[in-house]
Design a protein around this motif. Structure first.
Motif, short mmCIF file in Angstrom:
data_model
loop_
_atom_site.label_atom_id
_atom_site.label_comp_id
_atom_site.label_asym_id
_atom_site.label_seq_id
_atom_site.Cartn_x
_atom_site.Cartn_y
_atom_site.Cartn_z
N SER A 172 0.80 -1.22 0.00
CA SER A 172 0.00 0.00 0.00
C SER A 172 0.84 1.28 0.00
O SER A 172 0.51 2.24 -0.70
N GLY B 247 7.55 -8.87 8.03
CA GLY B 247 6.46 -9.40 7.23
C GLY B 247 6.22 -10.88 7.47
O GLY B 247 5.18 -11.42 7.11
N ALA C 2 -8.27 6.66 12.30
CA ALA C 2 -8.17 6.87 10.85
C ALA C 2 -8.62 8.31 10.57
O ALA C 2 -9.26 8.94 11.43
N PRO C 3 -8.32 8.82 9.38
CA PRO C 3 -8.68 10.21 9.09
C PRO C 3 -10.18 10.46 9.04
O PRO C 3 -10.63 11.60 9.13
N CYS D 153 -0.49 1.00 11.19
CA CYS D 153 -0.84 0.34 9.91
C CYS D 153 -1.10 1.37 8.82
O CYS D 153 -1.89 1.10 7.91
N MET E 126 5.14 0.35 6.12
CA MET E 126 6.37 0.44 5.31
C MET E 126 6.85 1.88 5.18
O MET E 126 7.92 2.12 4.63
N VAL F 157 -0.76 -8.72 4.03
CA VAL F 157 -0.56 -8.09 5.35
C VAL F 157 -0.56 -9.14 6.47
O VAL F 157 -0.86 -8.83 7.62
N ILE G 164 -3.54 2.45 14.53
CA ILE G 164 -3.54 3.65 13.67
C ILE G 164 -3.57 3.18 12.21
O ILE G 164 -2.76 2.35 11.80
N PHE H 214 4.05 -1.64 11.71
CA PHE H 214 3.84 -2.50 10.53
C PHE H 214 4.02 -1.70 9.24
O PHE H 214 4.37 -2.25 8.20
N ASP I 112 -8.84 1.48 9.42
CA ASP I 112 -9.82 1.05 8.41
C ASP I 112 -9.18 0.57 7.12
O ASP I 112 -9.84 0.44 6.09
N ARG J 134 -0.39 12.22 11.10
CA ARG J 134 0.77 13.10 10.85
C ARG J 134 0.71 14.34 11.73
O ARG J 134 1.70 15.02 11.91
N SER K 70 -4.67 -4.19 6.84
CA SER K 70 -4.01 -4.71 8.03
C SER K 70 -4.66 -4.15 9.29
O SER K 70 -4.76 -4.86 10.31
N GLY K 71 -5.12 -2.90 9.24
CA GLY K 71 -5.74 -2.28 10.41
C GLY K 71 -7.00 -3.01 10.84
O GLY K 71 -7.21 -3.27 12.03
#
Ligand code: NAP
Length: 352
Positions: free
Chosen positions: A53, A323, A224-225, A273, A298, A176, A196, A296, A199, A250, A202-203
């Motif tokens: 992702s 992973g 999530a946002p 995530c 990347m 994931v 985090i 988790f 949705d 962020r 992986s989350g």
């Protein structure tokens, strides 16, 4: 090490490294992607790539979400590097394909037959990949349908595709698989767990897994946002989270203050995530002294995490999102089976 000995077949695939000499396949710039199985390799016909992702978001943003440009971009990376190794994010993905040939040294060693359909469980960043053509890009899911071939080394990991789960759904889950497997190791009854990027793929699996493990005295907080996505609504309606926090990770202070307002004791475990950079410090500030942050994502920067924790004086254990965990594919697929609403959501989103 001499050039001759580097070219000698090696179970870790070093014989495929072209540049720079002496590198391992994952950190090499370029691999030999000749689509022929050497004696200690498995050759697969590949028809679907699942780009991870963080990588797919970066590529899609760079190509303004245009499918043809994304296809050309991926084609270009593979042509240049012999593998789908995004030079910006450093991450890859995995593939689905059929076993075409098994090198003679492996025939007795691997429980695999030619023609079997498998998902690779090692990153595309170290998998020699040869793309003949790209048929379709799905911007919503980060999948790319190709005609191509890939090589698995003797050390490579794969999973036979399950018969009771749609293969595109299985691909999304296996991508994931490390997340729910590590959650199962890290969560304890009574824990407060913050997820985090709750949705996403992986989350959602992490929330479901954590919720089953923390029990009545524990608490799972999804972040999530927005809480308006179908996935966020599902997590809330089916109680896979106790609380859903709408926040941009962020924005470090905003998220950590929102979290402290509803959980002043902070998290025992925070699972990151997300698929965007610069969320390390928010993850650290959501976590209590002595707690654990599992990165988790990347998009995680070791420097930002290490210096960030030091800078705010937070004594947390930080885990890099390996992973691979023993049995991770089975654990991830079982997490999906155990939670029918999430399985139904994955079917809606990925089974096409
Ligand atoms: P995904 O399905 O795309 O989900 C990403 C999640 O991050 C979504 O919930 C998204 O919310 C959320 N998010 C994005 N920006 C955010 C922000 N500013 N604040 C809070 N949340 C935000 O991704 P995935 O497939 O689950 O992968 C998650 C991460 O794991 C990626 O970085 C991926 O590259 C990485 N990954 C790691 C491994 C490993 O082995 N460690 C393996 C595969 C993937 P919205 O949907 O609302 O944008």
């Amino acid at each position: 090490m001499s050039i001759a000995s580097r070219r000698r077949l090696h179970p870790l695939g070093t014989h495929r490294v072209i540049d720079p000499p002496g590198a391992m396949p994952q950190n090499a710039w370029k691999l030999d992607n000749t689509p022929v199985a050497r004696d200690n390799e498995i050759l697969c016909t590949v028809d679907v790539l699942n780009i991870d992702s963080a990588s797919f978001k970066q590529i899609a943003d760079a190509c303004d979400g245009d499918e043809a440009r994304i296809a050309e971009h991926v084609f270009g990376i593979v042509r240049e590097r012999g593998k789908q190794h995004n030079p910006v994010t450093g991450s890859g993905g995995m593939f689905i394909g059929n076993v075409e040939a098994i090198g003679k040294d492996l025939c007795e060693q691997v429980d695999l037959r030619e023609g079997q359909r498998i998902a690779s469980l090692v990153s595309l960043t170290l998998t020699p990949l040869h793309i003949e053509s790209i048929a379709r890009v799905c911007v919503q899911t980060g999948r790319i349908w190709i005609r191509g071939k890939a090589i698995l080394f003797a050390s490579g990991l794969w999973a036979l595709l399950p018969t009771d789960i749609d293969e595109n759904v299985a691909l999304a889950v296996l991508d994931v698989a490390g997340a729910p497997a590590q959650v199962a190791r890290l969560c304890k009854a009574g824990d407060t767990v913050v997820v985090i990027g709750a949705d996403g793929k992986s989350g959602m699996l992490a929330c479901a897994s954590a919720k089953a493990l923390v029990g009545e005295r524990g608490r799972v907080i999804g972040v999530a946002p927005s809480d308006r996505s179908a996935a966020a609504r599902l997590l809330i309606e089916h109680n896979f989270v106790d609380t859903f926090l709408v926040a941009d990770a962020r924005d470090t202070l905003a998220l950590s203050e929102k979290l402290a307002a509803i959980a002043p004791e902070l998290a025992d475990l925070t699972i990151n995530c997300v698929n965007v950079p610069e969320t390390e410090l928010a993850s650290i500030l959501c976590t209590k002294d002595g707690g654990t942050v599992y990165f988790f994502s990347m998009s995680t920067s070791f420097t930002a995490a290490a210096l960030g924790a030091e800078g705010v004086g937070r004594d947390v254990t930080m885990i890099v999102g390996n992973g691979y965990a023993r049995g991770h594919a089975a654990t991830a697929l079982q997490t999906l089976r155990d939670h029918p609403p999430i399985h139904a959501y994955f079917n809606d989103k990925y089974a096409h």
